[in-house]
Structures are given as C-alpha cells and as structure tokens.
Design a protein around this motif. Structure first.
Motif, PDB file in Angstrom:
ATOM      1  N   GLN A  85      21.986  -0.498  17.714  1.00  0.00           N
ATOM      2  CA  GLN A  85      21.981  -1.061  16.374  1.00  0.00           C
ATOM      3  C   GLN A  85      22.574  -2.463  16.392  1.00  0.00           C
ATOM      4  N   ALA A  86      21.834  -3.438  15.893  1.00  0.00           N
ATOM      5  CA  ALA A  86      22.348  -4.797  15.777  1.00  0.00           C
ATOM      6  C   ALA A  86      23.150  -4.887  14.484  1.00  0.00           C
ATOM      7  N   SER A  87      24.213  -5.655  14.517  1.00  0.00           N
ATOM      8  CA  SER A  87      25.047  -5.845  13.335  1.00  0.00           C
ATOM      9  C   SER A  87      25.837  -7.127  13.505  1.00  0.00           C
ATOM     10  N   CYS A 122      23.764 -10.314  13.936  1.00  0.00           N
ATOM     11  CA  CYS A 122      22.889 -10.327  15.109  1.00  0.00           C
ATOM     12  C   CYS A 122      21.550  -9.678  14.775  1.00  0.00           C
ATOM     13  N   THR A 123      20.502 -10.180  15.393  1.00  0.00           N
ATOM     14  CA  THR A 123      19.199  -9.530  15.320  1.00  0.00           C
ATOM     15  C   THR A 123      18.841  -9.066  16.726  1.00  0.00           C
ATOM     16  N   SER A 124      18.167  -7.929  16.804  1.00  0.00           N
ATOM     17  CA  SER A 124      17.838  -7.329  18.095  1.00  0.00           C
ATOM     18  C   SER A 124      16.334  -7.338  18.300  1.00  0.00           C
ATOM     19  N   THR A 125      15.911  -7.764  19.481  1.00  0.00           N
ATOM     20  CA  THR A 125      14.500  -7.713  19.847  1.00  0.00           C
ATOM     21  C   THR A 125      14.376  -7.270  21.294  1.00  0.00           C
ATOM     22  N   LEU A 143      20.065  -9.585  21.915  1.00  0.00           N
ATOM     23  CA  LEU A 143      20.704  -9.785  20.625  1.00  0.00           C
ATOM     24  C   LEU A 143      20.942 -11.276  20.439  1.00  0.00           C
ATOM     25  N   ARG A 144      20.434 -11.806  19.335  1.00  0.00           N
ATOM     26  CA  ARG A 144      20.697 -13.194  18.975  1.00  0.00           C
ATOM     27  C   ARG A 144      21.602 -13.153  17.759  1.00  0.00           C
ATOM     28  N   CYS A 145      22.777 -13.745  17.915  1.00  0.00           N
ATOM     29  CA  CYS A 145      23.806 -13.638  16.887  1.00  0.00           C
ATOM     30  C   CYS A 145      24.134 -15.006  16.296  1.00  0.00           C
TER      31      CYS A 145
END
Length: 158
Positions: free
Chosen positions: A27-29, A32-35, A44-46
């Motif tokens: 889970q991204a949080s 952050c976005t997860s791809t 994860l790009r945060c």
C-alpha cells in the motif's frame, strides 16, 4: 576476500532489483504513488522527489517521523530496496531501519538488503551513515562503499 564478496553481493543485489520478478505490491501512502515497473519491481514515487524501488517480495513500511504527511523513513524487514533521496535542508535525515541497522542519509542513492539476520548497505552516490539500532558503533559510507551489519562484530567499510 570477505570485503570483495560483500561488494560483489551489493552489486548483484542492485542488478536483481532492476531485473527481479513481479513485486508484491504494498500500500502506498504518505504522499507516494505506487506503480509496477516493466521489470516487475514496485516503484514508489513520493513527495519531495523521493523514489523507492522494492525488490520482489520486499516487506517494508513507510514512516513519517516528523508528522508532516510525507515519507521520511522506511522500516524494512525483508529483501531489498533501492532508494533515491535528494539533499534537503535541516537536521532531519531520511532513514531506513532494519532489525540490524539504521541507515541515515542526506541526498543519495543507495541499496539496503535485510535478510538472514544481516543487513547489507551499498551506496551508489552520496553518503550514508550506518549504525546499529542500539548505537554500538557507526560508519559513514561514500559512493562505492558497502557494509554488512550483523548483531555483533565490527562495522567494516568494504
């Protein structure tokens, strides 16, 4: 001989991160976005230009130590992460915590692998301070340096 094996292991680890099988999505949080990547890893790009690439099956949890809503730490319990964190002002350093070590940075790219009762840290660029959670010694790694951290023994830069 041990130093060369550890360095080769860290280089191999970095390669595995880039060509691993399908990652177990977490889970991204915390901004952050997860791809999933083409290589099957989880990226994860945060916020604040932080990038975290997780090896297949890596178990980790994002943290927000200063409670500003952005990721500033990762607790890694298994497998490896490749991290890129830009330099920022202030005393708050990004940290990766494992059962054996705490790796704190200011603007760098590095890998952390926690497995089999040992944590291995390898710095691609920048610098990382590595210490045991109990505070028994620390080392500062520069580009191309690595260290294996176990529950006992010296921290030797390789």
């Amino acid at each position: 001989m041990t130093m060369m094996l550890a360095r080769a292991g860290c280089i191999a680890l970095t390669s595995l991160l880039l060509f691993a099988g399908e990652a177990t999505a977490q889970q991204a949080s915390l901004g952050c976005t997860s791809t999933p990547s083409a290589q099957g890893t989880q990226t994860l790009r945060c916020a604040k230009a932080i990038t975290i690439i997780a090896e297949n099956g890596a178990r980790f949890e994002l943290g927000d130590r200063n409670r500003d809503g952005n990721v500033d730490s990762v607790e890694l319990s298994n497998k490896a992460l490749l991290l890129e964190v830009p330099k920022k002002r202030g005393r708050n350093r990004f940290e990766v915590m494992t059962p054996q070590a705490i790796a704190a940075v200011r603007g760098t790219k590095w890998t952390v692998d926690a497995a089999d009762g040992k944590t291995s840290v390898f710095v691609v660029n920048g610098s990382v301070r590595v210490a045991r959670p109990a505070g028994r010694g620390s080392v500062v790694l520069g580009a191309g340096d690595g260290v294996d951290v176990e529950t006992s023994g010296d921290l030797t830069v390789k």
